[in-house]
Design a protein around this motif. Structure first.
Motif, PDB file in Angstrom:
ATOM      1  N   ALA A 274      73.638  22.915  65.311  1.00 19.82           N
ATOM      2  CA  ALA A 274      73.251  24.287  65.644  1.00 19.82           C
ATOM      3  C   ALA A 274      72.203  24.863  64.703  1.00 19.82           C
ATOM      4  O   ALA A 274      71.874  26.046  64.791  1.00 19.82           O
ATOM      5  CB  ALA A 274      74.488  25.194  65.650  1.00 19.82           C
ATOM      6  N   LEU A 275      71.648  24.046  63.814  1.00 15.27           N
ATOM      7  CA  LEU A 275      70.714  24.592  62.827  1.00 15.27           C
ATOM      8  C   LEU A 275      69.547  25.316  63.484  1.00 15.27           C
ATOM      9  O   LEU A 275      69.144  26.398  63.048  1.00 15.27           O
ATOM     10  CB  LEU A 275      70.202  23.487  61.902  1.00 15.27           C
ATOM     11  N   GLU A 276      68.976  24.735  64.540  1.00 16.27           N
ATOM     12  CA  GLU A 276      67.793  25.354  65.133  1.00 16.27           C
ATOM     13  C   GLU A 276      68.101  26.696  65.777  1.00 16.27           C
ATOM     14  O   GLU A 276      67.239  27.582  65.817  1.00 16.27           O
ATOM     15  CB  GLU A 276      67.116  24.410  66.129  1.00 16.27           C
TER      16      GLU A 276
ATOM     17  N   ASP B 194      77.111  25.955  57.055  1.00 23.23           N
ATOM     18  CA  ASP B 194      78.150  25.183  56.366  1.00 23.23           C
ATOM     19  C   ASP B 194      79.327  24.897  57.303  1.00 23.23           C
ATOM     20  O   ASP B 194      79.926  23.818  57.258  1.00 23.23           O
ATOM     21  CB  ASP B 194      78.638  25.937  55.127  1.00 23.23           C
ATOM     22  N   GLN B 195      79.637  25.853  58.156  1.00 23.06           N
ATOM     23  CA  GLN B 195      80.706  25.638  59.150  1.00 23.06           C
ATOM     24  C   GLN B 195      80.257  24.661  60.228  1.00 23.06           C
ATOM     25  O   GLN B 195      81.027  23.817  60.691  1.00 23.06           O
ATOM     26  CB  GLN B 195      81.089  26.964  59.800  1.00 23.06           C
ATOM     27  N   ASP B 196      78.985  24.762  60.608  1.00 23.99           N
ATOM     28  CA  ASP B 196      78.447  23.933  61.681  1.00 23.99           C
ATOM     29  C   ASP B 196      78.513  22.442  61.363  1.00 23.99           C
ATOM     30  O   ASP B 196      78.744  21.621  62.255  1.00 23.99           O
ATOM     31  CB  ASP B 196      77.000  24.361  61.956  1.00 23.99           C
TER      32      ASP B 196
ATOM     33  N   PHE C  13      61.066  25.882  57.548  1.00 20.91           N
ATOM     34  CA  PHE C  13      61.171  26.518  56.233  1.00 20.91           C
ATOM     35  C   PHE C  13      62.448  26.102  55.507  1.00 20.91           C
ATOM     36  O   PHE C  13      62.492  26.092  54.275  1.00 20.91           O
ATOM     37  CB  PHE C  13      61.129  28.038  56.356  1.00 20.91           C
ATOM     38  N   VAL C  14      63.489  25.751  56.253  1.00 18.68           N
ATOM     39  CA  VAL C  14      64.734  25.275  55.629  1.00 18.68           C
ATOM     40  C   VAL C  14      64.623  23.798  55.277  1.00 18.68           C
ATOM     41  O   VAL C  14      64.856  23.387  54.135  1.00 18.68           O
ATOM     42  CB  VAL C  14      65.941  25.522  56.551  1.00 18.68           C
TER      43      VAL C  14
ATOM     44  N   LYS D 245      71.977  34.961  54.098  1.00 20.14           N
ATOM     45  CA  LYS D 245      73.277  34.670  53.498  1.00 20.14           C
ATOM     46  C   LYS D 245      74.302  34.278  54.561  1.00 20.14           C
ATOM     47  O   LYS D 245      75.021  33.285  54.418  1.00 20.14           O
ATOM     48  CB  LYS D 245      73.776  35.888  52.720  1.00 20.14           C
ATOM     49  N   ASP D 246      74.362  35.043  55.640  1.00 16.56           N
ATOM     50  CA  ASP D 246      75.291  34.721  56.730  1.00 16.56           C
ATOM     51  C   ASP D 246      74.931  33.395  57.398  1.00 16.56           C
ATOM     52  O   ASP D 246      75.805  32.626  57.799  1.00 16.56           O
ATOM     53  CB  ASP D 246      75.297  35.837  57.771  1.00 16.56           C
ATOM     54  N   ALA D 247      73.627  33.142  57.525  1.00 14.45           N
ATOM     55  CA  ALA D 247      73.170  31.911  58.175  1.00 14.45           C
ATOM     56  C   ALA D 247      73.583  30.680  57.373  1.00 14.45           C
ATOM     57  O   ALA D 247      74.022  29.675  57.943  1.00 14.45           O
ATOM     58  CB  ALA D 247      71.654  31.944  58.332  1.00 14.45           C
TER      59      ALA D 247
END
Length: 424
Positions: free
Chosen positions: A386-388, A409-411, A191-192, A402-404
């Motif tokens: 770490a996206l998955e 962005d940090q990942d 979905f992303v 929102k937190d994800a």
């Protein structure tokens, strides 16, 4: 009978060269466990061996997802990689440091057959091509069960609101609306990732600005929307109860057999259904992930994986001969017949006439001017590892969209720095 020393030496050399030529070569090959990869390699190796009886193949399979990434990187780093291996193109290819680890394919005759759109995603920073397409281009979107749609009078959605409305109708009919399979964590990303056509439609410069550290998921509403889609589907309670344990093959089975109305996935899954559920293939349809505007509906596409040869292989020359043949029209059409799940990126390579309905659903996006856009990983070298895991958390109700987005962005920062990108 007497021989001069020179003639004896010459005869010995001829005999030695003859024995070497017929001694045979065994090429080790590493591929993933996807049935389409297995089917494609099977037809290729059998045909190549028929033409080259002295060449044999020793095939090994590896895991997918982040585990597979680690296997490939480790084996390349330790010099234990197979003579030929299959792996992603695009950003994950760049992460292999191809200029140092992979053999140069620029001298292969078949490179002239490869479409430019693919050559770009397997070219290192030194301008050298190092990969050969393996399999078809893929669409990232949503499989749907055509029988359920017909029974409930549903239409293929062009907007996300229409998609969610269809989900509610399927749920009301007592069916699973959206199959989710987080037992295979990589499947949680669709979905992303498949939303990038819609991101680019709203923010045309996002890929370039993202790579230059000028744009973020958390501060770009169109980009954050993909995480919100995951969150909305979870909150709507339209997925299978065992979404946390179900796996890729479960999702394909569910949408093919009518246990579920939808399954977000890449179109390479068509081949698996063709093999495992052939009687249900006619009931499988496909559409692009809908966005906000029906007038800007289009498909996010993935370049196929590629075959690579490690620079440290003991059989570089023979491995490159095999890869060179894989790039031929003949080899491509063998793959297309075995795995007719999308367009191939070898010039003049034709799909068979009796393609599955889901493939037919995908082709109009390719035929329409501006109907497709490459996934972000083919426009930017940055894809966080770490996206998955992050998308599993959002899709499971553990973390907010929102937190994800902020966490992702940090990942990506670590990888951007490892690649030496400016402005990071």
């Amino acid at each position: 009978m007497k021989f001069a020393k020179g003639s004896i030496l010459a005869a010995a050399l001829v005999a030695l060269s003859s024995s070497i030529a017929h001694a045979g070569v065994t090429l080790s090959v590493l591929i993933d466990t996807n049935p389409e990869s297995i089917a494609s390699l099977d037809v290729l190796t059998k045909a190549y061996k028929a033409k080259n009886p002295d060449v044999s193949f020793d095939v090994e399979q590896r895991a997918g997802g982040s585990e597979g990434d680690n296997i490939v990187k480790t084996r390349l780093a330790t010099g234990e990689m197979a003579d030929v291996f299959e792996y992603n193109s695009g950003s994950l290819f760049q992460a292999l440091k191809p200029e140092k680890t992979l053999a140069d394919f620029s001298d292969l005759k078949s490179e002239a057959n490869v479409r430019d759109i693919f050559r770009k995603v397997v070219t290192g920073s030194d301008g050298k091509v190092r990969g050969m397409p393996f399999g078809p281009a893929m669409g990232g979107g949503i499989f749907y069960n055509r029988k359920i749609y017909a029974d409930l009078g549903l239409k293929v959605p062009k907007t996300w609101a229409e998609f969610m409305a269809n989900n509610e109708k399927i749920k009301t009919a007592g069916k699973v609306a959206v199959a989710q399979t987080y037992g295979d964590t990589w499947t949680s990303q669709l979905f992303v990732l498949a939303d990038f056509y819609n991101v680019q439609a709203q923010v045309p410069n996002f890929a370039a600005d993202y790579t230059a550290n000028k744009a973020k998921y958390a501060t770009t509403p169109a980009a954050q929307r993909g995480f919100e889609h995951l969150e909305e589907v979870f909150k709507a309670k339209v997925s299978n109860a065992d979404f946390g344990a179900a796996k890729f093959n479960d999702g394909l089975r569910m949408v093919a057999t009518g246990e579920a109305g939808h399954y977000p996935m890449l179109t390479f899954g068509i081949g698996t259904i063709q093999q495992n559920y052939p009687d249900n293939l006619k009931d499988l349809g496909f559409f692009a992930q809908p966005g906000e505007d029906a007038a800007k509906n289009g498909l996010t596409i993935w370049m196929p994986a590629a075959l690579y040869v490690p620079a440290k292989s003991k059989n570089v020359a023979e491995a490159k001969k095999f890869v060179d043949w894989v790039g031929s029209k003949e080899a491509c059409e063998l793959m297309a017949k075995a795995v007719p799940s999308g367009p191939y990126l070898i010039k003049d390579c034709n799909l068979p006439k009796d393609i599955p309905q889901a493939v037919a659903d995908m082709l109009p996006y390719f035929d329409k001017d501006g109907g497709t856009a490459p996934a972000l990983e083919f426009l930017s070298p940055i894809k966080g590892p770490a996206l998955e895991q992050i998308t599993v958390e959002v899709g499971s109700g553990i973390r907010s969209a929102k937190d994800a987005a902020a966490l992702y962005d940090q990942d990506v920062q670590k990888q951007a720095k490892q690649l030496g990108l400016p402005n990071w």
